[in-house]
Design a protein around this motif. Structure first.
Motif, PDB file in Angstrom:
ATOM      1  N   TYR A 103       0.833  -1.209   0.000  1.00  0.00           N
ATOM      2  CA  TYR A 103       0.000   0.000   0.000  1.00  0.00           C
ATOM      3  C   TYR A 103       0.867   1.259   0.000  1.00  0.00           C
ATOM      4  O   TYR A 103       0.620   2.201  -0.765  1.00  0.00           O
ATOM      5  CB  TYR A 103      -0.923  -0.011   1.216  1.00  0.00           C
ATOM      6  CG  TYR A 103      -1.695   1.265   1.384  1.00  0.00           C
ATOM      7  CD1 TYR A 103      -2.749   1.575   0.535  1.00  0.00           C
ATOM      8  CD2 TYR A 103      -1.370   2.169   2.393  1.00  0.00           C
ATOM      9  CE1 TYR A 103      -3.464   2.755   0.678  1.00  0.00           C
ATOM     10  CE2 TYR A 103      -2.080   3.344   2.545  1.00  0.00           C
ATOM     11  CZ  TYR A 103      -3.117   3.634   1.697  1.00  0.00           C
ATOM     12  OH  TYR A 103      -3.811   4.798   1.849  1.00  0.00           O
ATOM     13  N   LEU A 104       1.890   1.267   0.846  1.00  0.00           N
ATOM     14  CA  LEU A 104       2.761   2.439   0.914  1.00  0.00           C
ATOM     15  C   LEU A 104       3.546   2.623  -0.378  1.00  0.00           C
ATOM     16  O   LEU A 104       3.737   3.753  -0.836  1.00  0.00           O
ATOM     17  CB  LEU A 104       3.708   2.330   2.108  1.00  0.00           C
ATOM     18  CG  LEU A 104       3.038   2.446   3.475  1.00  0.00           C
ATOM     19  CD1 LEU A 104       4.054   2.200   4.584  1.00  0.00           C
ATOM     20  CD2 LEU A 104       2.381   3.795   3.646  1.00  0.00           C
ATOM     21  N   TYR A 125       2.524   1.820  -3.316  1.00  0.00           N
ATOM     22  CA  TYR A 125       1.565   2.348  -4.294  1.00  0.00           C
ATOM     23  C   TYR A 125       1.374   3.848  -4.106  1.00  0.00           C
ATOM     24  O   TYR A 125       1.351   4.613  -5.072  1.00  0.00           O
ATOM     25  CB  TYR A 125       0.232   1.613  -4.151  1.00  0.00           C
ATOM     26  CG  TYR A 125      -0.859   2.188  -5.008  1.00  0.00           C
ATOM     27  CD1 TYR A 125      -0.872   1.959  -6.383  1.00  0.00           C
ATOM     28  CD2 TYR A 125      -1.864   2.972  -4.454  1.00  0.00           C
ATOM     29  CE1 TYR A 125      -1.867   2.490  -7.175  1.00  0.00           C
ATOM     30  CE2 TYR A 125      -2.864   3.510  -5.244  1.00  0.00           C
ATOM     31  CZ  TYR A 125      -2.867   3.265  -6.602  1.00  0.00           C
ATOM     32  OH  TYR A 125      -3.844   3.799  -7.379  1.00  0.00           O
ATOM     33  N   ARG A 126       1.260   4.280  -2.855  1.00  0.00           N
ATOM     34  CA  ARG A 126       1.080   5.712  -2.580  1.00  0.00           C
ATOM     35  C   ARG A 126       2.323   6.500  -2.964  1.00  0.00           C
ATOM     36  O   ARG A 126       2.228   7.583  -3.534  1.00  0.00           O
ATOM     37  CB  ARG A 126       0.778   5.937  -1.096  1.00  0.00           C
ATOM     38  CG  ARG A 126      -0.471   5.308  -0.603  1.00  0.00           C
ATOM     39  CD  ARG A 126      -1.607   6.234  -0.353  1.00  0.00           C
ATOM     40  NE  ARG A 126      -1.263   7.591  -0.120  1.00  0.00           N
ATOM     41  CZ  ARG A 126      -1.685   8.326   0.873  1.00  0.00           C
ATOM     42  NH1 ARG A 126      -2.458   7.792   1.780  1.00  0.00           N
ATOM     43  NH2 ARG A 126      -1.361   9.588   0.971  1.00  0.00           N
ATOM     44  N   ILE A 127       3.492   5.976  -2.657  1.00  0.00           N
ATOM     45  CA  ILE A 127       4.736   6.684  -2.959  1.00  0.00           C
ATOM     46  C   ILE A 127       4.962   6.751  -4.460  1.00  0.00           C
ATOM     47  O   ILE A 127       5.476   7.745  -4.966  1.00  0.00           O
ATOM     48  CB  ILE A 127       5.925   6.007  -2.240  1.00  0.00           C
ATOM     49  CG1 ILE A 127       5.818   6.240  -0.735  1.00  0.00           C
ATOM     50  CG2 ILE A 127       7.250   6.524  -2.752  1.00  0.00           C
ATOM     51  CD1 ILE A 127       6.823   5.466   0.088  1.00  0.00           C
ATOM     52  N   GLU A 128       4.549   5.700  -5.168  1.00  0.00           N
ATOM     53  CA  GLU A 128       4.756   5.678  -6.617  1.00  0.00           C
ATOM     54  C   GLU A 128       4.049   6.847  -7.286  1.00  0.00           C
ATOM     55  O   GLU A 128       4.616   7.511  -8.164  1.00  0.00           O
ATOM     56  CB  GLU A 128       4.248   4.365  -7.198  1.00  0.00           C
ATOM     57  CG  GLU A 128       4.424   4.272  -8.701  1.00  0.00           C
ATOM     58  CD  GLU A 128       3.820   3.013  -9.272  1.00  0.00           C
ATOM     59  OE1 GLU A 128       4.047   2.775 -10.465  1.00  0.00           O
ATOM     60  OE2 GLU A 128       3.122   2.295  -8.557  1.00  0.00           O
ATOM     61  N   SER A 129       2.829   7.136  -6.882  1.00  0.00           N
ATOM     62  CA  SER A 129       2.103   8.238  -7.515  1.00  0.00           C
ATOM     63  C   SER A 129       2.775   9.572  -7.200  1.00  0.00           C
ATOM     64  O   SER A 129       2.836  10.463  -8.053  1.00  0.00           O
ATOM     65  CB  SER A 129       0.648   8.252  -7.052  1.00  0.00           C
ATOM     66  OG  SER A 129       0.571   8.476  -5.658  1.00  0.00           O
ATOM     67  N   LYS A 130       3.290   9.728  -6.000  1.00  0.00           N
ATOM     68  CA  LYS A 130       3.978  10.968  -5.642  1.00  0.00           C
ATOM     69  C   LYS A 130       5.307  11.083  -6.391  1.00  0.00           C
ATOM     70  O   LYS A 130       5.685  12.175  -6.828  1.00  0.00           O
ATOM     71  CB  LYS A 130       4.204  11.033  -4.137  1.00  0.00           C
ATOM     72  CG  LYS A 130       2.912  11.165  -3.358  1.00  0.00           C
ATOM     73  CD  LYS A 130       3.169  11.318  -1.911  1.00  0.00           C
ATOM     74  CE  LYS A 130       1.952  11.277  -1.038  1.00  0.00           C
ATOM     75  NZ  LYS A 130       0.704  11.700  -1.533  1.00  0.00           N
TER      76      LYS A 130
END
Length: 47
Positions: free
Chosen positions: A20-21, A23-28
């Protein structure tokens, strides 16, 4: 089979949180890369 259930319950949660983390970092990170790529063009506009 009974031996694997405790292993899955102990390891499964950290794996889910990690995915999950990531995935979130990838977009940023995609936004940061895009900003860096646009930087030379924006600097040309200012001069």
């Amino acid at each position: 089979m009974d031996q694997f259930i405790p292993i899955i319950s102990e390891v499964g949660f950290p794996i889910v949180v990690t995915l999950y983390l990531l995935y979130r970092i990838e977009s940023k990170l995609d936004m940061v890369v895009q900003s860096i790529q646009n930087l030379p063009e924006r600097m040309k506009e200012r001069t």
